[in-house]
Design a protein around this motif. Sequence first.
Motif, PDB file in Angstrom:
ATOM      1  N   UNK A  92       0.841  -1.198   0.000  1.00 18.33           N
ATOM      2  CA  UNK A  92       0.000   0.000   0.000  1.00 18.33           C
ATOM      3  C   UNK A  92       0.876   1.247   0.000  1.00 18.33           C
ATOM      4  N   UNK A  93       0.599   2.214  -0.904  1.00 14.46           N
ATOM      5  CA  UNK A  93       1.451   3.413  -1.008  1.00 14.46           C
ATOM      6  C   UNK A  93       1.121   4.450   0.071  1.00 14.46           C
ATOM      7  N   UNK A  94       1.576   4.191   1.294  1.00  9.93           N
ATOM      8  CA  UNK A  94       1.240   5.076   2.411  1.00  9.93           C
ATOM      9  C   UNK A  94       1.701   6.511   2.166  1.00  9.93           C
ATOM     10  N   UNK A  95       2.876   6.664   1.557  1.00 10.90           N
ATOM     11  CA  UNK A  95       3.395   8.008   1.307  1.00 10.90           C
ATOM     12  C   UNK A  95       2.485   8.820   0.409  1.00 10.90           C
ATOM     13  N   UNK A  96       2.078   8.220  -0.722  1.00  6.80           N
ATOM     14  CA  UNK A  96       1.187   8.913  -1.655  1.00  6.80           C
ATOM     15  C   UNK A  96      -0.190   9.132  -1.038  1.00  6.80           C
ATOM     16  N   UNK A 139      -0.978   9.528   2.274  1.00  6.83           N
ATOM     17  CA  UNK A 139      -0.945  10.582   3.295  1.00  6.83           C
ATOM     18  C   UNK A 139      -0.730  11.957   2.680  1.00  6.83           C
ATOM     19  N   UNK A 140      -0.050  12.016   1.535  1.00 11.31           N
ATOM     20  CA  UNK A 140       0.182  13.301   0.874  1.00 11.31           C
ATOM     21  C   UNK A 140      -0.991  13.718  -0.016  1.00 11.31           C
ATOM     22  N   UNK A 141      -1.947  12.803  -0.225  1.00 11.95           N
ATOM     23  CA  UNK A 141      -3.106  13.105  -1.055  1.00 11.95           C
ATOM     24  C   UNK A 141      -2.921  12.811  -2.531  1.00 11.95           C
ATOM     25  N   UNK A 142      -1.706  12.380  -2.918  1.00 11.56           N
ATOM     26  CA  UNK A 142      -1.440  12.119  -4.340  1.00 11.56           C
ATOM     27  C   UNK A 142      -2.191  10.898  -4.856  1.00 11.56           C
ATOM     28  N   UNK A 143      -2.476   9.940  -3.959  1.00 10.98           N
ATOM     29  CA  UNK A 143      -3.152   8.723  -4.417  1.00 10.98           C
ATOM     30  C   UNK A 143      -4.579   8.999  -4.866  1.00 10.98           C
ATOM     31  N   UNK A 144      -5.185  10.115  -4.399  1.00  7.64           N
ATOM     32  CA  UNK A 144      -6.532  10.457  -4.845  1.00  7.64           C
ATOM     33  C   UNK A 144      -6.552  10.689  -6.351  1.00  7.64           C
ATOM     34  N   UNK A 145      -5.480  11.290  -6.865  1.00  8.48           N
ATOM     35  CA  UNK A 145      -5.376  11.525  -8.307  1.00  8.48           C
ATOM     36  C   UNK A 145      -5.362  10.205  -9.060  1.00  8.48           C
ATOM     37  N   UNK A 146      -4.630   9.209  -8.512  1.00 12.80           N
ATOM     38  CA  UNK A 146      -4.587   7.888  -9.149  1.00 12.80           C
ATOM     39  C   UNK A 146      -5.956   7.217  -9.104  1.00 12.80           C
ATOM     40  N   UNK A 147      -6.622   7.358  -7.964  1.00  8.12           N
ATOM     41  CA  UNK A 147      -7.896   6.666  -7.771  1.00  8.12           C
ATOM     42  C   UNK A 147      -9.000   7.223  -8.664  1.00  8.12           C
ATOM     43  N   UNK A 148      -8.900   8.497  -9.020  1.00  9.88           N
ATOM     44  CA  UNK A 148      -9.925   9.122  -9.858  1.00  9.88           C
ATOM     45  C   UNK A 148      -9.606   9.017 -11.349  1.00  9.88           C
ATOM     46  N   UNK A 149      -8.457   8.382 -11.664  1.00  8.52           N
ATOM     47  CA  UNK A 149      -8.050   8.255 -13.073  1.00  8.52           C
ATOM     48  C   UNK A 149      -9.087   7.550 -13.950  1.00  8.52           C
ATOM     49  N   UNK A 150      -9.771   6.473 -13.458  1.00  7.62           N
ATOM     50  CA  UNK A 150     -10.768   5.803 -14.319  1.00  7.62           C
ATOM     51  C   UNK A 150     -11.876   6.727 -14.806  1.00  7.62           C
ATOM     52  N   UNK A 151     -12.166   7.791 -14.053  1.00  2.75           N
ATOM     53  CA  UNK A 151     -13.210   8.730 -14.465  1.00  2.75           C
ATOM     54  C   UNK A 151     -12.800   9.491 -15.724  1.00  2.75           C
ATOM     55  N   UNK A 152     -11.490   9.697 -15.896  1.00  2.00           N
ATOM     56  CA  UNK A 152     -10.997  10.423 -17.076  1.00  2.00           C
ATOM     57  C   UNK A 152     -10.969   9.520 -18.312  1.00  2.00           C
TER      58      UNK A 152
END
Length: 304
Positions: free
Chosen positions: A107-111, A113-126
């Motif tokens: 699990x990418x804890x760093x991304x 906690x920094x909020x960057x993983x939200x960008x990855x998680x919303x990628x399917x919407x694009x």
Amino acid sequence: FMTFLLAAQATFYSPAKYGYLKELFGKERLGEANGVMSAVSMIAILGGIFAYSIAFESLYDESQTTEADVLRAIAPVGWLLVLNSLIEVYMLYRLAPQAPTVKTESFPWGRYLSGLSFKDDLAPLKHSRSIRLSIIGLATFWGVGQVMLAVFPAFIKEELGLVDTRAVQGILACTGIGIALGSYVAGRVSKNYIDTGLLPFGALGIAVGLGLLTFLHSMPLFALAFLGIGFCGGLFTVPLNALIQFNARGEELGRTLAANNWVQNVVMLSFLGVTFVFSLFELSSKTLLQAIAWVALIGCCYTV
């Protein structure tokens, strides 16, 4: 804190539940499977509300004045919930095992906690317009529904002077009955394919039902209106859920469904924030119900 943990558990449970439908039934029967699952889920919710409300009322009386007395009196209800959760675990282990994944990732804890993983998680919407529009439609429906359920008790108190919570809850429960019926019908109509032709009927029915709500003045008519809104909601949400599962890439199914949940919850919280602002300015509940009727019409038509 324990309620917070229960909600957190639901965020893991829901994407897995919808993702499993695609694994078990395949793309051909997604519409039918979603209809049955939505109907059964809503029946379970309504059954739980009524059963546990009756259990609570039978165990509680007005002589129990302190919190400790009340908690001791209703403890059997809590143990029934624990029993229900054990049945849930047992049923989960009866699910057919899926093929093990070849690749395991930490699990990418760093991304995260920094909020960057939200960008990855919303990628399917694009990646998919169908997924994006389906999520907008679902978020609009549940956001509008959240406001409707929050505002209606105040509205009916203003209109009819009704303060009996059992009567108000009974009227609101008609929405759940309607969703169950609409979901079942959508599932039956969508055998072997996803019937997107249901979407315009569902969208228009929701908007018309909300629009008529503020012009009614009797409890039977309110109950009928909520039944109709729920029925159209079932026709609207089942195809949209099935479309998300159908269009999601196999390796991104869980992430796509999680993104759907995230957007829906953000929209519901935002709509409740608007409700709070209305109450601060002491605007009438009737005005707010008329406003969300327009929101439902615009959001649903955009999705269609």
